[in-house]
Design a protein around this motif. Structure first.
Motif, PDB file in Angstrom:
ATOM      1  N   UNK A 197       0.868  -1.363   0.002  1.00  0.00           N
ATOM      2  CA  UNK A 197       0.005  -0.007   0.258  1.00  0.00           C
ATOM      3  C   UNK A 197       0.722   1.361   0.005  1.00  0.00           C
ATOM      4  N   UNK A 198       2.084   1.115   0.359  1.00  0.00           N
ATOM      5  CA  UNK A 198       2.904   2.406   0.544  1.00  0.00           C
ATOM      6  C   UNK A 198       3.652   2.420  -0.721  1.00  0.00           C
ATOM      7  N   UNK A 199       4.044   3.589  -1.064  1.00  0.00           N
ATOM      8  CA  UNK A 199       4.794   3.931  -2.340  1.00  0.00           C
ATOM      9  C   UNK A 199       6.265   3.794  -1.806  1.00  0.00           C
ATOM     10  N   UNK A 200       7.025   2.926  -2.648  1.00  0.00           N
ATOM     11  CA  UNK A 200       8.446   2.689  -2.596  1.00  0.00           C
ATOM     12  C   UNK A 200       8.907   2.224  -1.356  1.00  0.00           C
ATOM     13  N   UNK A 201       8.002   1.307  -0.542  1.00  0.00           N
ATOM     14  CA  UNK A 201       8.295   0.744   0.676  1.00  0.00           C
ATOM     15  C   UNK A 201       8.483   1.700   1.742  1.00  0.00           C
ATOM     16  N   UNK A 202       7.819   2.889   1.626  1.00  0.00           N
ATOM     17  CA  UNK A 202       7.753   3.744   2.883  1.00  0.00           C
ATOM     18  C   UNK A 202       6.689   3.629   3.559  1.00  0.00           C
ATOM     19  N   UNK A 203       6.695   3.962   4.846  1.00  0.00           N
ATOM     20  CA  UNK A 203       5.477   3.954   5.452  1.00  0.00           C
ATOM     21  C   UNK A 203       4.559   4.852   5.282  1.00  0.00           C
ATOM     22  N   UNK A 204       3.076   4.645   5.054  1.00  0.00           N
ATOM     23  CA  UNK A 204       2.442   5.427   4.306  1.00  0.00           C
ATOM     24  C   UNK A 204       1.870   6.542   5.523  1.00  0.00           C
ATOM     25  N   UNK A 205       2.025   6.242   6.715  1.00  0.00           N
ATOM     26  CA  UNK A 205       1.509   7.002   7.850  1.00  0.00           C
ATOM     27  C   UNK A 205       2.759   8.064   8.070  1.00  0.00           C
ATOM     28  N   UNK A 206       3.864   7.898   7.642  1.00  0.00           N
ATOM     29  CA  UNK A 206       4.916   8.962   8.227  1.00  0.00           C
ATOM     30  C   UNK A 206       5.510   9.434   6.931  1.00  0.00           C
ATOM     31  N   UNK A 207       5.879  10.832   7.095  1.00  0.00           N
ATOM     32  CA  UNK A 207       6.312  11.719   5.842  1.00  0.00           C
ATOM     33  C   UNK A 207       7.747  12.275   6.642  1.00  0.00           C
ATOM     34  N   UNK A 208       8.908  12.391   5.684  1.00  0.00           N
ATOM     35  CA  UNK A 208       9.873  13.359   6.074  1.00  0.00           C
ATOM     36  C   UNK A 208       9.399  14.577   5.487  1.00  0.00           C
ATOM     37  N   UNK A 234      11.384  16.643   3.434  1.00  0.00           N
ATOM     38  CA  UNK A 234      11.751  16.910   2.233  1.00  0.00           C
ATOM     39  C   UNK A 234      10.763  16.326   1.338  1.00  0.00           C
ATOM     40  N   UNK A 235       9.833  15.324   1.576  1.00  0.00           N
ATOM     41  CA  UNK A 235       8.888  14.620   0.859  1.00  0.00           C
ATOM     42  C   UNK A 235       7.809  15.232   0.938  1.00  0.00           C
ATOM     43  N   UNK A 236       6.790  14.991  -0.191  1.00  0.00           N
ATOM     44  CA  UNK A 236       5.461  15.525  -0.089  1.00  0.00           C
ATOM     45  C   UNK A 236       4.671  14.885   1.115  1.00  0.00           C
ATOM     46  N   UNK A 237       3.595  15.253   1.493  1.00  0.00           N
ATOM     47  CA  UNK A 237       2.866  14.853   2.322  1.00  0.00           C
ATOM     48  C   UNK A 237       2.110  13.568   1.751  1.00  0.00           C
ATOM     49  N   UNK A 238       1.820  12.639   2.509  1.00  0.00           N
ATOM     50  CA  UNK A 238       1.013  11.389   2.234  1.00  0.00           C
ATOM     51  C   UNK A 238      -0.348  12.071   1.830  1.00  0.00           C
ATOM     52  N   UNK A 239      -0.901  11.338   0.614  1.00  0.00           N
ATOM     53  CA  UNK A 239      -2.093  11.718  -0.111  1.00  0.00           C
ATOM     54  C   UNK A 239      -3.289  10.820   0.815  1.00  0.00           C
ATOM     55  N   UNK A 240      -4.021  11.674   1.543  1.00  0.00           N
ATOM     56  CA  UNK A 240      -4.668  10.730   2.432  1.00  0.00           C
ATOM     57  C   UNK A 240      -6.106   9.889   1.547  1.00  0.00           C
ATOM     58  N   UNK A 241      -6.600  10.723   0.644  1.00  0.00           N
ATOM     59  CA  UNK A 241      -7.425   9.908  -0.587  1.00  0.00           C
ATOM     60  C   UNK A 241      -6.769   8.597  -1.062  1.00  0.00           C
TER      61      UNK A 241
END
Length: 114
Positions: free
Chosen positions: A25-36, A38-45
């Motif tokens: 469910x997460x892009x490129x193996x990142x945790x979808x509930x966490x953002x750093x 420099x990255x864009x915010x997680x798209x809740x939708x």
């Protein structure tokens, strides 16, 4: 290893499946509930839609298994059909609880004074 009637191997397999589903469910193996920062915010939708799609898929699969068992398919056992139905039921209950929390949070925000 079985403890009472609980098979810890099956529990570990279920946890591994849940981790694999979260990774898909997460892009490129990142945790979808966490953002750093420099990255864009997680798209809740997209996260919400992905979760709802997974629940829908689980319900459709359990319905198909139940139908196959009812039709006498020898490849489907009663326990497989029942376990699949319970998994989809739990996933649906979880979705309802998340919805209830979202509605409650929305109502609380709307009642705040500005």
């Amino acid at each position: 290893m079985s403890v009472g009637m609980i098979d810890s191997g099956r529990i570990e397999a279920m946890v591994a499946q849940l981790k694999a589903a979260a990774a898909r469910a997460s892009p490129a193996g990142e945790n979808p509930l966490q953002t750093d920062k420099t990255a864009n915010q997680v798209n809740f939708q997209s996260v919400l839609k992905s979760s709802l799609d997974q629940v829908n898929t689980a319900q459709l699969q359990s319905q198909q298994l139940a139908e196959r068992f009812a039709m006498g398919d020898s490849n489907v056992s009663l326990s497989d059909a029942m376990i699949s139905m319970q998994k989809s039921s739990i996933a649906f209950q979880q979705t309802v609880q998340v919805r209830n929390k979202l509605v409650s949070a929305y109502q609380e925000i709307m009642n705040m004074g500005v």
